[in-house]
Scaffold this motif. Structure first.
Motif, PDB file in Angstrom:
ATOM      1  N   CYS A 460       0.862  -1.098  -0.121  1.00  0.00           N
ATOM      2  CA  CYS A 460      -0.083  -0.069   0.027  1.00  0.00           C
ATOM      3  C   CYS A 460       0.746   1.188   0.062  1.00  0.00           C
ATOM      4  CB  CYS A 460      -0.972   0.059   1.260  1.00  0.00           C
ATOM      5  SG  CYS A 460      -0.392   0.421   2.636  1.00  0.00           S
ATOM      6  N   MET A 461       1.952   1.059   0.777  1.00  0.00           N
ATOM      7  CA  MET A 461       2.841   2.396   0.473  1.00  0.00           C
ATOM      8  C   MET A 461       3.493   2.537  -0.754  1.00  0.00           C
ATOM      9  SD  MET A 461       5.094   2.053   4.250  1.00  0.00           S
ATOM     10  CE  MET A 461       5.837   3.735   3.632  1.00  0.00           C
ATOM     11  N   ALA A 462       3.726   1.618  -1.402  1.00  0.00           N
ATOM     12  CA  ALA A 462       4.269   1.523  -2.697  1.00  0.00           C
ATOM     13  C   ALA A 462       3.101   2.104  -3.804  1.00  0.00           C
ATOM     14  CB  ALA A 462       4.816   0.286  -3.402  1.00  0.00           C
ATOM     15  N   LEU A 463       1.878   1.859  -3.716  1.00  0.00           N
ATOM     16  CA  LEU A 463       0.893   2.270  -4.389  1.00  0.00           C
ATOM     17  C   LEU A 463       0.737   3.837  -4.095  1.00  0.00           C
ATOM     18  CD1 LEU A 463      -1.827  -0.570  -3.912  1.00  0.00           C
ATOM     19  CD2 LEU A 463      -0.785   0.370  -6.163  1.00  0.00           C
ATOM     20  N   VAL A 464       0.722   4.343  -2.679  1.00  0.00           N
ATOM     21  CA  VAL A 464       0.691   5.704  -2.545  1.00  0.00           C
ATOM     22  C   VAL A 464       1.901   6.362  -3.066  1.00  0.00           C
ATOM     23  CG1 VAL A 464       0.852   7.345  -0.750  1.00  0.00           C
ATOM     24  CG2 VAL A 464      -0.714   5.315  -0.473  1.00  0.00           C
ATOM     25  N   ALA A 465       3.090   5.908  -3.014  1.00  0.00           N
ATOM     26  CA  ALA A 465       4.245   6.590  -3.594  1.00  0.00           C
ATOM     27  C   ALA A 465       4.210   6.746  -5.118  1.00  0.00           C
ATOM     28  CB  ALA A 465       5.574   5.478  -3.222  1.00  0.00           C
ATOM     29  N   MET A 466       3.555   5.566  -5.727  1.00  0.00           N
ATOM     30  CA  MET A 466       3.256   5.667  -7.161  1.00  0.00           C
ATOM     31  C   MET A 466       2.571   6.881  -7.619  1.00  0.00           C
ATOM     32  SD  MET A 466       1.841   2.861  -9.855  1.00  0.00           S
ATOM     33  CE  MET A 466       1.561   3.152 -11.508  1.00  0.00           C
ATOM     34  N   GLY A 467       1.394   6.995  -6.670  1.00  0.00           N
ATOM     35  CA  GLY A 467       0.552   8.049  -6.985  1.00  0.00           C
ATOM     36  C   GLY A 467       1.066   9.389  -7.022  1.00  0.00           C
ATOM     37  N   VAL A 468       1.977   9.682  -5.635  1.00  0.00           N
ATOM     38  CA  VAL A 468       2.630  10.868  -5.347  1.00  0.00           C
ATOM     39  C   VAL A 468       3.716  11.065  -6.529  1.00  0.00           C
ATOM     40  CG1 VAL A 468       3.994  12.099  -3.813  1.00  0.00           C
ATOM     41  CG2 VAL A 468       2.247  10.553  -3.114  1.00  0.00           C
ATOM     42  N   THR A 469       4.216  10.197  -6.960  1.00  0.00           N
ATOM     43  CA  THR A 469       5.278  10.290  -8.159  1.00  0.00           C
ATOM     44  C   THR A 469       4.755  11.197  -9.376  1.00  0.00           C
ATOM     45  OG1 THR A 469       6.461   8.402  -7.304  1.00  0.00           O
ATOM     46  CG2 THR A 469       7.111   9.134  -9.564  1.00  0.00           C
ATOM     47  N   PRO A 515       8.621  -0.867 -11.430  1.00  0.00           N
ATOM     48  CA  PRO A 515       8.456  -1.876 -10.386  1.00  0.00           C
ATOM     49  C   PRO A 515       7.162  -2.102  -9.830  1.00  0.00           C
ATOM     50  CG  PRO A 515      10.515  -0.640 -10.102  1.00  0.00           C
ATOM     51  CD  PRO A 515       9.670   0.049 -11.187  1.00  0.00           C
ATOM     52  N   LEU A 516       6.724  -0.990  -9.352  1.00  0.00           N
ATOM     53  CA  LEU A 516       5.261  -0.861  -8.767  1.00  0.00           C
ATOM     54  C   LEU A 516       4.311  -1.599  -9.587  1.00  0.00           C
ATOM     55  CD1 LEU A 516       3.315  -0.608  -6.320  1.00  0.00           C
ATOM     56  CD2 LEU A 516       2.912   1.684  -7.213  1.00  0.00           C
ATOM     57  N   THR A 517       4.250  -1.347 -10.962  1.00  0.00           N
ATOM     58  CA  THR A 517       3.374  -1.959 -11.924  1.00  0.00           C
ATOM     59  C   THR A 517       3.357  -3.536 -11.972  1.00  0.00           C
ATOM     60  OG1 THR A 517       3.413  -0.108 -13.270  1.00  0.00           O
ATOM     61  CG2 THR A 517       2.356  -2.010 -14.074  1.00  0.00           C
ATOM     62  N   ALA A 518       4.722  -4.073 -11.844  1.00  0.00           N
ATOM     63  CA  ALA A 518       5.191  -5.536 -11.943  1.00  0.00           C
ATOM     64  C   ALA A 518       4.559  -6.144 -10.476  1.00  0.00           C
ATOM     65  CB  ALA A 518       6.664  -5.682 -11.952  1.00  0.00           C
ATOM     66  N   LEU A 519       4.775  -5.303  -9.395  1.00  0.00           N
ATOM     67  CA  LEU A 519       4.379  -5.881  -8.098  1.00  0.00           C
ATOM     68  C   LEU A 519       2.947  -5.925  -8.160  1.00  0.00           C
ATOM     69  CD1 LEU A 519       4.720  -6.654  -5.161  1.00  0.00           C
ATOM     70  CD2 LEU A 519       4.568  -4.003  -4.610  1.00  0.00           C
ATOM     71  N   LEU A 520       2.033  -4.928  -8.740  1.00  0.00           N
ATOM     72  CA  LEU A 520       0.752  -5.273  -8.700  1.00  0.00           C
ATOM     73  C   LEU A 520       0.273  -6.132  -9.611  1.00  0.00           C
ATOM     74  CD1 LEU A 520      -1.917  -3.473  -8.058  1.00  0.00           C
ATOM     75  CD2 LEU A 520      -1.800  -2.433 -10.243  1.00  0.00           C
ATOM     76  N   HIS A 521       0.723  -6.528 -10.834  1.00  0.00           N
ATOM     77  CA  HIS A 521       0.487  -7.446 -11.768  1.00  0.00           C
ATOM     78  C   HIS A 521       0.687  -8.749 -10.911  1.00  0.00           C
ATOM     79  CE1 HIS A 521       1.470 -10.631 -15.209  1.00  0.00           C
ATOM     80  NE2 HIS A 521       0.271  -9.969 -15.393  1.00  0.00           N
ATOM     81  N   ALA A 522       2.066  -8.968 -10.229  1.00  0.00           N
ATOM     82  CA  ALA A 522       2.430 -10.359  -9.420  1.00  0.00           C
ATOM     83  C   ALA A 522       1.284 -10.541  -8.423  1.00  0.00           C
ATOM     84  CB  ALA A 522       3.767 -10.378  -9.197  1.00  0.00           C
ATOM     85  N   GLN A 523       0.814  -9.548  -7.750  1.00  0.00           N
ATOM     86  CA  GLN A 523      -0.103  -9.812  -6.552  1.00  0.00           C
ATOM     87  C   GLN A 523      -1.636  -9.913  -7.094  1.00  0.00           C
ATOM     88  OE1 GLN A 523      -0.126  -6.262  -4.178  1.00  0.00           O
ATOM     89  NE2 GLN A 523       1.364  -7.308  -2.677  1.00  0.00           N
ATOM     90  N   SER A 524      -1.795  -9.699  -8.236  1.00  0.00           N
ATOM     91  CA  SER A 524      -3.070 -10.006  -8.715  1.00  0.00           C
ATOM     92  C   SER A 524      -3.269 -11.491  -9.111  1.00  0.00           C
ATOM     93  CB  SER A 524      -3.257  -9.072 -10.112  1.00  0.00           C
ATOM     94  OG  SER A 524      -4.541  -9.450 -10.829  1.00  0.00           O
TER      95      SER A 524
END
Length: 530
Positions: A460-469, A515-524
């Motif tokens: 969830c921190m990575a998702l927020v960080a992606m939005g902030v970036t 990297p976050l996009t890859a993490l999101l896909h892997a978790q899905s």
């Protein structure tokens, strides 16, 4: 003390432990409830600001600012954008998800990853790439085209995940009754995708209302572009505020429409046993043709931005790689991303714990306050904080604290969803054991529950960080003078039509998001057990 009295005393101590634990847990729940209520009050600031500014402006002035031709034009533009963008997104997402999850199309895993990869490219970078390749792309249809490419993954992800979870027994039963494959899909599969389609469509619809950079570059007027232009040109408070009020009503209307369409039908499997995985259908001779859909979408959403960035990077040469400026922008972006992710996650912890450990009616009200603010466009949140700080707390105007507060409000739902999932997987008995051993409730939650929920917290921190970036609007309106993030520097250079100098900033934003996009896909895929 006699020997016989010692066991009796020990028994008395043990007998009183459940009562003590109950009291400690109640105290912890009350403390966290107070913190969650405080966060909920802060989340109501944008909505309260809109109501307050409307009352302060007066009905006569407010009606004159709302019921005017310009607002009508923006409403028509918004309605057309939503109506023309959502249907092709739905059709393409369902077709692409079925191909990658239910058919034997060659390279299904690769196409699944490439369907999600456009999430790493900010929407305003997509428009930058397309305007660079086709300078004549302007207006409504250009906005719809780029919006479909930028936001399609938001629909593809939930639809693909839902397809992986569906029990094929119902499809087999329908086929055994003589229904053709396409009728089985329309009558059995598609209705079970309603929740995923409604959720993904709502997310895209809210992004369409909130997006600024994409439509400013395409030269298509929306409420968000009009509010930002009004704010930057003349700081006309009442006019911008009334536009923000109409935008909030549009968001609430979209939320109500999604709730109405979604309905309350149930799609859960209630039979005995476990659902078996669906077998992939053979496409036969159509396999080669079927590849054209994911290939075309990947080429348009990924290939064109890659080509445009590569062309501008080559054209600019080594001169555009200004190490000092890029390092400064990268450092500030990283600072805001880490600070925003940390602050947002900490603010969401009390509500996440209550929703899992102590659910109730009042808790649901507080949770709704946490979620609704994520539906508000960033420009509304920023405009509210600008007005509040200028009129009430001037020392906080254009400070880092105000920027972090805006990020916390905008991305609070992202943190809450991830934290809830992580906390739900931690046994409550471990938390109780830590309290029984003398840990304070807050200490037990932080040292035991949050520690074991670390993967969910990190996600969830990575998702927020992606939005902030990649956040642009609130940063432009709230950041202190001299702030240089990757998004703001990119935007400043594109406004000067220096597309070559802007390319390194776009490339760095994409590199941070991949990297976050890859993490999101892997978790899905992990959730589905694949």
């Amino acid at each position: 003390m006699s020997v016989q009295a010692q066991p009796l005393r020990a028994y008395a101590v043990i007998a009183t432990q459940p009562l003590r634990l109950r009291r400690v847990r109640q105290l912890a729940a009350k403390s966290l409830f107070g913190l969650a209520a405080l966060v909920s009050l802060v989340t109501l600031l944008p909505l309260g600001f809109i109501l307050w500014i409307t009352l302060q402006t007066g009905w006569e002035t407010a009606s004159a600012l709302i019921f005017r031709p310009r607002v009508g034009e923006l409403l028509v533009n918004t309605a057309l954008l939503e109506v023309l963008t959502l249907p092709p997104c739905i059709v393409l997402a369902v077709a692409l998800a079925w191909l990658t999850e239910r058919s034997d199309v060659p390279g299904a895993r690769l196409w699944s990853w490439l369907a999600v990869a456009p999430l790493a490219i900010p929407a305003f970078v997509q428009s930058y790439a397309w305007v660079g390749v086709a300078p004549g792309m302007h207006g409504l249809f250009a906005a719809v085209f780029v919006s479909v490419l930028a936001y399609l993954p938001f629909l593809y992800l939930p639809v693909a995940a839902q397809l992986r979870h569906l029990d094929p027994a119902m499809e087999d039963a329908a086929a055994s009754l003589g229904l053709a494959p396409w009728r089985v899909f329309l009558r059995v599969v598609l209705p079970q995708l309603r929740i995923a389609l409604c959720g993904g469509s709502l997310l895209i619809g809210l992004h369409l209302l909130a997006e600024y950079g994409l439509y400013a570059m395409i030269r298509f007027d929306t409420f968000t572009t009009a509010i930002v232009d009004q704010f930057q040109s003349s700081y006309n408070g009442p006019a911008a505020n009334m536009l923000a009020g109409v935008l909030v009503l549009s968001c609430l209307g979209l939320l109500g429409l999604e709730l109405l369409i979604r309905g309350d039908a149930r799609y859960a499997r209630v039979g005995s046993g476990a659902p078996r995985p669906a077998s992939r259908r053979s496409l036969g001779r159509a396999r080669g043709i079927a590849v054209l859909l994911p290939l075309t979408l990947s080429g348009l959403a990924l290939g064109v931005p890659a080509y445009a960035l590569g062309r501008w990077l080559i054209a600019g040469g080594s001169e555009i790689w200004q190490a000092r400026e890029l390092a400064a922008a990268f450092g500030e972006t990283l600072f805001y991303a880490v600070g925003g992710a940390l602050a947002t996650t900490l603010a969401a912890i009390p509500m996440a714990w209550l929703s899992v450990r102590a659910p109730g009616r009042l808790q649901r009200v507080l949770e709704g306050c946490h979620y609704y603010v994520g539906a508000l466009p960033g420009v509304v949140v920023a405009l509210a904080l600008v007005t509040i700080t200028v009129r009430v707390a001037l020392p906080l105007y254009q400070t880092v604290a105000t920027v972090l507060l805006a990020y916390g409000l905008m991305f609070l739902p992202r943190a809450l969803v991830g934290l809830r999932a992580g906390i739900a997987q931690v046994p409550v008995e471990l938390e109780r054991a830590a309290i029984a051993l003398g840990r304070r409730p807050v200490g037990a939650i932080l040292s035991v529950t949050m520690r074991l929920a670390a993967p969910g917290v990190a996600a969830c921190m990575a998702l927020v960080a992606m939005g902030v970036t990649t956040e642009l609007t609130a940063t432009l309106m709230l950041a202190p003078n001299g702030t240089r993030t990757l998004a703001t520097e990119f935007w400043a250079l594109t406004n000067e039509l220096d597309y070559a100098a802007a390319a390194p900033y776009a490339a760095l934003m994409i590199a941070l998001s991949l990297p976050l996009t890859a993490l999101l896909h892997a978790q899905s895929r992990r959730v589905a057990g694949q």
